[in-house]
Design a protein around this motif. Sequence first.
Motif, PDB file in Angstrom:
ATOM      1  N   GLU A 132       0.788  -1.284   0.048  1.00  0.00           N
ATOM      2  CA  GLU A 132      -0.020  -0.038   0.078  1.00  0.00           C
ATOM      3  C   GLU A 132       0.844   1.327   0.071  1.00  0.00           C
ATOM      4  O   GLU A 132       0.259   2.361  -0.494  1.00  0.00           O
ATOM      5  N   SER A 172       0.957   5.803  -8.466  1.00  0.00           N
ATOM      6  CA  SER A 172       0.171   6.928  -8.226  1.00  0.00           C
ATOM      7  C   SER A 172       0.849   8.414  -7.638  1.00  0.00           C
ATOM      8  O   SER A 172       1.715   8.016  -6.800  1.00  0.00           O
ATOM      9  N   LEU A 176      -3.001   9.103  -1.323  1.00  0.00           N
ATOM     10  CA  LEU A 176      -3.371   7.762  -1.137  1.00  0.00           C
ATOM     11  C   LEU A 176      -2.838   6.495  -1.805  1.00  0.00           C
ATOM     12  O   LEU A 176      -3.177   5.289  -1.419  1.00  0.00           O
ATOM     13  N   PRO A 178      -1.666   4.031  -5.126  1.00  0.00           N
ATOM     14  CA  PRO A 178      -2.419   3.251  -6.034  1.00  0.00           C
ATOM     15  C   PRO A 178      -3.379   2.247  -5.309  1.00  0.00           C
ATOM     16  O   PRO A 178      -3.256   1.888  -4.322  1.00  0.00           O
ATOM     17  N   GLU A 179      -4.409   1.896  -5.883  1.00  0.00           N
ATOM     18  CA  GLU A 179      -5.223   0.862  -5.348  1.00  0.00           C
ATOM     19  C   GLU A 179      -4.980  -0.410  -5.825  1.00  0.00           C
ATOM     20  O   GLU A 179      -5.088  -0.893  -6.955  1.00  0.00           O
ATOM     21  N   PRO A 181      -5.329  -4.133  -6.666  1.00  0.00           N
ATOM     22  CA  PRO A 181      -6.615  -5.187  -6.631  1.00  0.00           C
ATOM     23  C   PRO A 181      -6.325  -6.265  -5.754  1.00  0.00           C
ATOM     24  O   PRO A 181      -5.209  -6.623  -5.154  1.00  0.00           O
ATOM     25  N   GLU A 182      -7.367  -6.634  -5.110  1.00  0.00           N
ATOM     26  CA  GLU A 182      -7.540  -7.854  -4.333  1.00  0.00           C
ATOM     27  C   GLU A 182      -6.993  -9.069  -4.756  1.00  0.00           C
ATOM     28  O   GLU A 182      -6.239  -9.849  -4.188  1.00  0.00           O
TER      29      GLU A 182
END
Length: 285
Positions: A132, A172, A176, A178-179, A181-182
């Motif tokens: 994260e 990013s 926050l 980058p998101e 992925p699961e």
Amino acid sequence: MFRSLVRLQSQFGNALFLSKVCPRSQQSRFALKYSTAAAERKRFYQDVSISQGEGGLYEINLDRRKLKTPGGKLFTVPNEALAIAVATEWDAQRETLKFYTMHMTTLCNTALDNPTERNKDQMINAALKFLETDTVCYRVDEPHGLVELQKNEWDPVLHWIENRYNVTIGSSSSILGPEIPEATRDTFRQHLNSYNFWSLTGLEYVITQLKSVVLSLGMIDRHLSVEQAVLLSRLEEEYQIRRWGNVEWAHDYDMYELRARTAAGALFVHLSSESSTVKRKLLQD
């Protein structure tokens, strides 16, 4: 007797014994015992040897004394290669024992005593948390020179790991990040679960040093050298130093220190994953 370690160590660079790091403990009841390892002590032994004990585990002997952990356990390692690495550290000490230079011994102590009392799942969760906030995933908007440097140096490594593990990570400039992925988390969780407890101890240590899962796996998978991984983890700092200059000697000291810790962790991962004993002929080379 210990020449084979030189061959093993050469895969990860010569930084392993060039610098210092004090062992740490996060468990209060072990804190005092572990803190004593940061001190220096007069050498109290002449000879260092290894022997195979119960269950095929290897022990370190200082003269006729068996080495023990800060927690009081018998110091045992799972294979001969790792035993040679630890014995080399003890044999390399001179009149004064500098425990803060003995990275392999410290990592073995951590694996044996497990001062934080964690299991594999907890260690994997801790490692995945770094996804994260991974160093190579956080980008800046300015200055332009640093933006281009991050793109040119970090993007190839990021693309490599995405292709290597068939995952999506991305980058990013948002605070926050980058998101993730699961599915990416699941893939890395499955991969990390393939490591044994000892290897995870070393891998988590490397990830903590580099603040990056991407760079750590790149190095463990031998896509990056220790020197490359460390430089990439310090990319912004190196950019600022080239732009504004650095404090004399301090930069080199920090660099060698980080290389030493990272090299030790990488070597520990590979040696603790070794299931077979070191060939006798290698010990005689």
